[in-house]
Motif scaffolding. Structure first.
Motif, PDB file in Angstrom:
ATOM      1  N   GLY A  28      32.466  47.588  46.833  1.00 48.20           N
ATOM      2  CA  GLY A  28      31.215  46.859  46.996  1.00 48.20           C
ATOM      3  C   GLY A  28      30.833  45.958  45.854  1.00 48.20           C
ATOM      4  O   GLY A  28      29.647  45.751  45.587  1.00 48.20           O
ATOM      5  N   PHE A  29      31.838  45.419  45.132  1.00 46.25           N
ATOM      6  CA  PHE A  29      31.485  44.549  44.026  1.00 46.25           C
ATOM      7  C   PHE A  29      32.041  43.152  44.229  1.00 46.25           C
ATOM      8  O   PHE A  29      33.028  42.960  44.928  1.00 46.25           O
ATOM      9  CB  PHE A  29      31.986  45.130  42.695  1.00 46.25           C
ATOM     10  N   SER A  30      31.414  42.200  43.558  1.00 47.09           N
ATOM     11  CA  SER A  30      31.848  40.803  43.592  1.00 47.09           C
ATOM     12  C   SER A  30      31.772  40.266  42.170  1.00 47.09           C
ATOM     13  O   SER A  30      30.706  40.288  41.547  1.00 47.09           O
ATOM     14  CB  SER A  30      30.954  39.983  44.520  1.00 47.09           C
ATOM     15  N   ILE A  31      32.889  39.795  41.666  1.00 48.43           N
ATOM     16  CA  ILE A  31      32.965  39.370  40.275  1.00 48.43           C
ATOM     17  C   ILE A  31      32.604  37.902  40.131  1.00 48.43           C
ATOM     18  O   ILE A  31      33.101  37.055  40.868  1.00 48.43           O
ATOM     19  CB  ILE A  31      34.370  39.629  39.705  1.00 48.43           C
ATOM     20  N   ASN A  32      31.779  37.621  39.142  1.00 50.73           N
ATOM     21  CA  ASN A  32      31.435  36.243  38.821  1.00 50.73           C
ATOM     22  C   ASN A  32      32.356  35.757  37.705  1.00 50.73           C
ATOM     23  O   ASN A  32      33.341  35.073  37.940  1.00 50.73           O
ATOM     24  CB  ASN A  32      29.968  36.144  38.418  1.00 50.73           C
ATOM     25  N   VAL A  33      32.077  36.163  36.504  1.00 55.52           N
ATOM     26  CA  VAL A  33      32.835  35.703  35.336  1.00 55.52           C
ATOM     27  C   VAL A  33      33.744  36.819  34.831  1.00 55.52           C
ATOM     28  O   VAL A  33      33.373  37.996  34.846  1.00 55.52           O
ATOM     29  CB  VAL A  33      31.883  35.259  34.210  1.00 55.52           C
ATOM     30  N   MET A  34      34.928  36.416  34.396  1.00 54.33           N
ATOM     31  CA  MET A  34      35.869  37.355  33.781  1.00 54.33           C
ATOM     32  C   MET A  34      36.188  36.852  32.378  1.00 54.33           C
ATOM     33  O   MET A  34      36.424  35.652  32.178  1.00 54.33           O
ATOM     34  CB  MET A  34      37.143  37.486  34.615  1.00 54.33           C
ATOM     35  N   ASN A  96      36.456  42.072  30.155  1.00 49.27           N
ATOM     36  CA  ASN A  96      35.038  42.199  30.491  1.00 49.27           C
ATOM     37  C   ASN A  96      34.769  41.407  31.761  1.00 49.27           C
ATOM     38  O   ASN A  96      35.263  40.278  31.901  1.00 49.27           O
ATOM     39  CB  ASN A  96      34.193  41.662  29.340  1.00 49.27           C
ATOM     40  N   VAL A  97      34.028  41.992  32.686  1.00 47.21           N
ATOM     41  CA  VAL A  97      33.663  41.266  33.899  1.00 47.21           C
ATOM     42  C   VAL A  97      32.155  41.304  34.077  1.00 47.21           C
ATOM     43  O   VAL A  97      31.494  42.302  33.732  1.00 47.21           O
ATOM     44  CB  VAL A  97      34.351  41.828  35.164  1.00 47.21           C
ATOM     45  N   VAL A  98      31.626  40.226  34.617  1.00 51.05           N
ATOM     46  CA  VAL A  98      30.209  40.126  34.949  1.00 51.05           C
ATOM     47  C   VAL A  98      30.129  39.915  36.454  1.00 51.05           C
ATOM     48  O   VAL A  98      30.718  38.966  36.988  1.00 51.05           O
ATOM     49  CB  VAL A  98      29.535  38.960  34.211  1.00 51.05           C
ATOM     50  N   LEU A  99      29.410  40.808  37.112  1.00 46.88           N
ATOM     51  CA  LEU A  99      29.312  40.717  38.557  1.00 46.88           C
ATOM     52  C   LEU A  99      28.311  39.640  38.966  1.00 46.88           C
ATOM     53  O   LEU A  99      27.518  39.157  38.155  1.00 46.88           O
ATOM     54  CB  LEU A  99      28.909  42.064  39.140  1.00 46.88           C
ATOM     55  N   THR A 100      28.331  39.290  40.229  1.00 49.58           N
ATOM     56  CA  THR A 100      27.374  38.318  40.724  1.00 49.58           C
ATOM     57  C   THR A 100      25.963  38.886  40.634  1.00 49.58           C
ATOM     58  O   THR A 100      25.761  40.099  40.596  1.00 49.58           O
ATOM     59  CB  THR A 100      27.702  37.932  42.166  1.00 49.58           C
ATOM     60  N   SER A 101      24.989  37.969  40.610  1.00 47.85           N
ATOM     61  CA  SER A 101      23.612  38.380  40.345  1.00 47.85           C
ATOM     62  C   SER A 101      22.918  38.969  41.564  1.00 47.85           C
ATOM     63  O   SER A 101      21.938  39.690  41.438  1.00 47.85           O
ATOM     64  CB  SER A 101      22.805  37.196  39.824  1.00 47.85           C
ATOM     65  N   ALA A 102      23.427  38.660  42.761  1.00 46.04           N
ATOM     66  CA  ALA A 102      22.751  39.129  43.977  1.00 46.04           C
ATOM     67  C   ALA A 102      22.963  40.634  44.164  1.00 46.04           C
ATOM     68  O   ALA A 102      23.931  41.199  43.653  1.00 46.04           O
ATOM     69  CB  ALA A 102      23.287  38.368  45.181  1.00 46.04           C
ATOM     70  N   PRO A 103      22.027  41.294  44.909  1.00 42.46           N
ATOM     71  CA  PRO A 103      22.224  42.705  45.222  1.00 42.46           C
ATOM     72  C   PRO A 103      23.520  42.919  45.991  1.00 42.46           C
ATOM     73  O   PRO A 103      23.920  42.042  46.772  1.00 42.46           O
ATOM     74  CB  PRO A 103      21.004  43.031  46.097  1.00 42.46           C
TER      75      PRO A 103
END
Length: 121
Positions: A28-34, A96-103
């Motif tokens: 259930g995750f979606s990655i934005n920046v890596m 390091n990963v940053v997930l998308t901001s949406a729920p």
């Protein structure tokens, strides 16, 4: 929860190459920046390279022209190709990963355990 596993570190002589990989797993995750960070002996952790979800990249000046970051979104994997390595590149490298901001991700960030890169002169 996202779990990151890095691989590809090791010991090389100056001028050599290494390729780091980092695989993200979970549900259930979606990655934005890596990103790839590193922390050398007695130094603070520093950002080495970043790649957006669209493939835009940025590098710290000291690695430009030598390192290449890439990602495979289908495999949730980020790579760091490191060429012309120098002794000053010696460090523990962290994914390091940053997930998308949406729920339900809300921009959460996760770190790998780190992989050692040692470059001898």
């Amino acid at each position: 929860q996202v779990h990151l596993v890095e691989s590809g570190g090791g010991s090389v002589q100056a001028g050599g190459s290494l390729r780091l990989s980092c695989v993200a797993s979970g549900s259930g995750f979606s990655i934005n920046v890596m990103n790839w960070y590193r922390q050398g002996p007695g130094k603070q952790r520093e950002l080495v390279a970043t790649i957006s979800s669209r493939g835009n990249t940025n590098y710290r000046d000291s690695v430009k022209g030598r390192f290449t970051i890439s990602r495979d979104n289908a495999k949730n994997t980020v790579y760091l190709q490191m060429n012309s390595l120098k002794p000053e590149d010696t460090a523990v490298y962290y994914c390091n990963v940053v997930l998308t901001s949406a729920p339900p991700n809300y921009g959460a960030t996760y770190w790998g355990q780190g992989t050692q890169v040692t470059v001898s002169s």
